[in-house]
Design a protein around this motif. Structure first.
Motif, PDB file in Angstrom:
ATOM      1  N   ARG A  47      -5.815   2.721 -14.358  1.00  0.00           N
ATOM      2  CA  ARG A  47      -3.550   3.458 -14.051  1.00  0.00           C
ATOM      3  C   ARG A  47      -3.750   4.562 -14.118  1.00  0.00           C
ATOM      4  N   GLU A  83       1.013   4.763   1.705  1.00  0.00           N
ATOM      5  CA  GLU A  83       1.857   4.795   0.195  1.00  0.00           C
ATOM      6  C   GLU A  83       3.006   5.680  -0.462  1.00  0.00           C
ATOM      7  N   SER A 102       2.742   6.053 -10.018  1.00  0.00           N
ATOM      8  CA  SER A 102       2.311   5.582 -10.706  1.00  0.00           C
ATOM      9  C   SER A 102       1.107   4.512  -9.942  1.00  0.00           C
ATOM     10  N   ALA A 103      -0.068   4.323  -9.730  1.00  0.00           N
ATOM     11  CA  ALA A 103      -0.842   3.747  -8.981  1.00  0.00           C
ATOM     12  C   ALA A 103      -2.236   3.108  -9.653  1.00  0.00           C
ATOM     13  N   ASP A 104      -2.576   2.347  -9.427  1.00  0.00           N
ATOM     14  CA  ASP A 104      -3.902   1.758  -9.476  1.00  0.00           C
ATOM     15  C   ASP A 104      -4.701   2.907  -8.832  1.00  0.00           C
ATOM     16  N   THR A 124      -3.511   1.244  -4.836  1.00  0.00           N
ATOM     17  CA  THR A 124      -2.599  -0.363  -5.094  1.00  0.00           C
ATOM     18  C   THR A 124      -1.719  -0.275  -6.138  1.00  0.00           C
ATOM     19  N   ASN A 125      -1.054  -0.744  -6.167  1.00  0.00           N
ATOM     20  CA  ASN A 125       0.256  -0.951  -7.309  1.00  0.00           C
ATOM     21  C   ASN A 125       0.794   0.177  -7.536  1.00  0.00           C
ATOM     22  N   VAL A 126       1.844   0.541  -6.274  1.00  0.00           N
ATOM     23  CA  VAL A 126       2.016   1.471  -6.266  1.00  0.00           C
ATOM     24  C   VAL A 126       3.429   1.794  -6.733  1.00  0.00           C
ATOM     25  N   LYS A 127       4.005   2.672  -8.135  1.00  0.00           N
ATOM     26  CA  LYS A 127       5.344   2.430  -8.346  1.00  0.00           C
ATOM     27  C   LYS A 127       5.630   3.742  -8.612  1.00  0.00           C
TER      28      LYS A 127
END
Length: 135
Positions: A47, A83, A102-104, A124-127
């Motif tokens: 991450r 994304e 942030s992202a994985d 993945t899991n972009v915030k």
């Protein structure tokens, strides 16, 4: 008899359960910084925060690991950056001066003289969150 033994050996090996070996190392960027030789050329997953000036400079960093970041080789990886790009170019100011993304991340790590580079294969899991910036 020899063929019977070969046939039995083949059948036994075909019936054995397949082993799935995970070749990706789940790490933090601080672990990569401390052990760059161990991860050079290997698939890693972590991450990270994505920093971008909105032009050509993008890097990955971990706030807990000062003075270390990974440059990104976008040409080699298969990752879909859409994304991330929507946030970098479409939310607030261009770049990441007014936001934290942030992202994985997964990809192949390449050791360089200062820090390192990663060929990103997955994002993945972009915030993101906005931060107050005084102009």
């Amino acid at each position: 008899m020899k063929y019977l033994i070969l046939l039995i050996s083949f059948l036994l090996s075909a019936c054995a359960p397949a082993r799935h070996v995970n070749l990706t190392h789940d790490v933090t960027l601080c672990e990569v910084k401390s052990n760059q030789n161990n991860y050079d050329g290997k698939s890693i997953s972590f991450r990270a925060q994505i920093n971008s000036d909105g032009l050509e400079n993008t890097s990955l960093r971990d706030p807990g690991c000062r003075d270390f970041s990974l440059s990104i080789d976008q040409g080699d990886g298969d990752a879909n950056w859409s994304e991330v790009n929507k946030i970098v170019y479409g939310v607030g100011d261009v770049g990441t001066a007014d936001k934290i993304i942030s992202a994985d991340i997964s990809g192949i790590f390449h050791k360089l003289p200062h820090n390192g580079k990663i060929s990103v294969s997955s994002i993945t899991n972009v915030k993101y969150s906005m931060i107050n910036v005084k102009h």
